[in-house]
Design a protein around this motif. Structure first.
Motif, PDB file in Angstrom:
ATOM      1  N   GLN A  74      10.140   1.379   8.064  1.00  0.00           N
ATOM      2  CA  GLN A  74      10.027   2.272   6.919  1.00  0.00           C
ATOM      3  C   GLN A  74      11.177   1.958   5.963  1.00  0.00           C
ATOM      4  O   GLN A  74      12.331   1.899   6.383  1.00  0.00           O
ATOM      5  N   SER A 113       6.123   0.330   5.481  1.00  0.00           N
ATOM      6  CA  SER A 113       5.755   1.402   4.566  1.00  0.00           C
ATOM      7  C   SER A 113       6.977   1.790   3.744  1.00  0.00           C
ATOM      8  O   SER A 113       8.122   1.621   4.180  1.00  0.00           O
ATOM      9  N   VAL A 153       8.834   4.886   2.003  1.00  0.00           N
ATOM     10  CA  VAL A 153       8.885   6.345   2.074  1.00  0.00           C
ATOM     11  C   VAL A 153       9.937   6.863   1.101  1.00  0.00           C
ATOM     12  O   VAL A 153      10.829   6.125   0.675  1.00  0.00           O
ATOM     13  N   VAL A 187       5.379   6.090  -3.003  1.00  0.00           N
ATOM     14  CA  VAL A 187       6.039   6.384  -1.733  1.00  0.00           C
ATOM     15  C   VAL A 187       5.204   7.374  -0.934  1.00  0.00           C
ATOM     16  O   VAL A 187       4.412   8.139  -1.480  1.00  0.00           O
ATOM     17  N   SER A 188       5.412   7.320   0.375  1.00  0.00           N
ATOM     18  CA  SER A 188       4.796   8.273   1.298  1.00  0.00           C
ATOM     19  C   SER A 188       5.871   9.205   1.824  1.00  0.00           C
ATOM     20  O   SER A 188       7.069   8.897   1.777  1.00  0.00           O
ATOM     21  N   ALA A 189       5.447  10.341   2.345  1.00  0.00           N
ATOM     22  CA  ALA A 189       6.387  11.239   2.999  1.00  0.00           C
ATOM     23  C   ALA A 189       6.877  10.596   4.285  1.00  0.00           C
ATOM     24  O   ALA A 189       6.141   9.837   4.939  1.00  0.00           O
ATOM     25  N   ARG A 233       8.307  13.138  -4.487  1.00  0.00           N
ATOM     26  CA  ARG A 233       6.985  12.587  -4.755  1.00  0.00           C
ATOM     27  C   ARG A 233       7.048  11.420  -5.731  1.00  0.00           C
ATOM     28  O   ARG A 233       6.273  10.473  -5.639  1.00  0.00           O
TER      29      ARG A 233
END
Length: 320
Positions: free
Chosen positions: A4, A43, A45, A61-63, A49
């Motif tokens: 990540q 990924s 992150v 981005v992802s949580a 948001r």
């Protein structure tokens, strides 16, 4: 291996893209050459948001998912290159939230890595206290001041200490990413380095601009000026302290805080720096250059160059 990449607002564009490009290239080469290496599951992150890079590009981005033991969470630099901008940036709510998330991730078994100014974000967690680490070379004085219990080895490019990995300035992001690839497959890491034309850079000390670091403190700056004028003479701590108007103890403490060196060690570094410059720019012999920087002969100078700059560098070859 799951990796990540934590992108904070203002993330250093080159740092983020370097990590992603190295890991993507590793996956492509492993597939193309049918290497028995599991792919990197990468990924990006974030703590918010919306994230923009230092150059203003949006980053999807992802949580951050729940911690999973054995995964890696990597922190690239944020684009604040000087202390007057970096210190307030570290106090931002999203950076402090990131520090809390990094602590939680480590408690959950995730390994942590950070490069360049991202090492400051990692240091904000307190997890580097008592550990060995490196950072971007020109911010080493600030790092030492802000995190005095971290065992800083700022001359090195990549430092592993337990489950924590730190890397040096700017393109140290590449070295850190290659280090991750090397854990999975040394052969694959070597292939990626060759495809991307990345030379081995075990140390960032060869890139350090001593003047820049010395000017971070008036006492150190005075000592540097005094030392440069006397490289061909013997070193005297008493004379140095008198010249800068400080006690020997104060001089030694300030040099340790700013440069992580003793006065004598820094004096020797300046001698070597001057010798390297003369090797590159003059036609003088090694013995002549040795005398100009205070050494008895070229043999002594050759030994110091190999010790301080690493075997195989061009300056050592020039000595014959």
């Amino acid at each position: 291996m799951k990796v990540q990449v934590l992108a904070l607002d203002g993330v250093f564009d080159t740092g983020l893209s370097s990590i992603l490009d190295v890991l993507t290239t590793a996956n492509e080469l492993a597939m193309m050459l049918a290497l028995d290496v599991p792919p990197f599951e990468v990924s990006v992150v974030g703590m918010r948001r919306e994230v923009k890079t230092a150059q203003g590009f949006g980053v999807p981005v992802s949580a951050m998912p729940a911690p999973a033991g054995g995964d890696w969470l990597v922190v690239p630099a944020i684009g604040y290159k000087m202390p007057d901008l970096l210190v307030p940036a570290l106090a931002r709510p999203d950076v402090q939230d990131a520090a809390a998330a990094l602590r939680e991730a480590r408690a959950g078994g995730i390994h942590l890595a950070a490069a360049c100014i991202g090492t400051f974000v990692l240091a904000e967690t307190g997890l580097l206290d008592g550990e060995r680490a490196t950072t971007t070379w020109w911010l080493a004085p600030l790092f030492r001041q802000r995190y005095p219990t971290v065992r800083l080895e700022d001359g090195r490019m990549v430092v592993k200490s337990g489950a924590l990995v730190t890397a040096g300035a700017a393109l140290g992001h590449v070295d850190m990413a290659l280090w991750l690839v090397r854990r999975a497959s040394p052969e694959l890491a070597n292939l990626v380095a060759r495809y991307l034309i990345v030379d081995s850079r075990p140390a960032q000390s060869a890139y350090v601009i001593m003047d820049h670091l010395a000017h971070a403190d008036p006492v150190v700056e005075k000592f540097e000026r005094w030392a440069r004028a006397r490289l061909s003479e013997g070193f005297s701590l008493d004379d140095a302290a008198d010249a800068v108007g400080a006690s020997k103890r104060t001089l030694a403490r300030r040099l340790q805080q700013v440069l992580g060196k003793t006065p004598l060690s820094y004096f020797q570094d300046l001698r070597v720096e001057r010798a390297v410059h003369l090797l590159k720019t003059s036609d003088k012999s090694p013995d002549e250059i040795a005398g100009m920087v205070g050494y008895a002969d070229g043999v002594t100078l050759r030994t110091l160059l190999r010790r301080r700059l690493g075997r195989g560098v061009r300056e050592v070859r020039a000595l014959g």
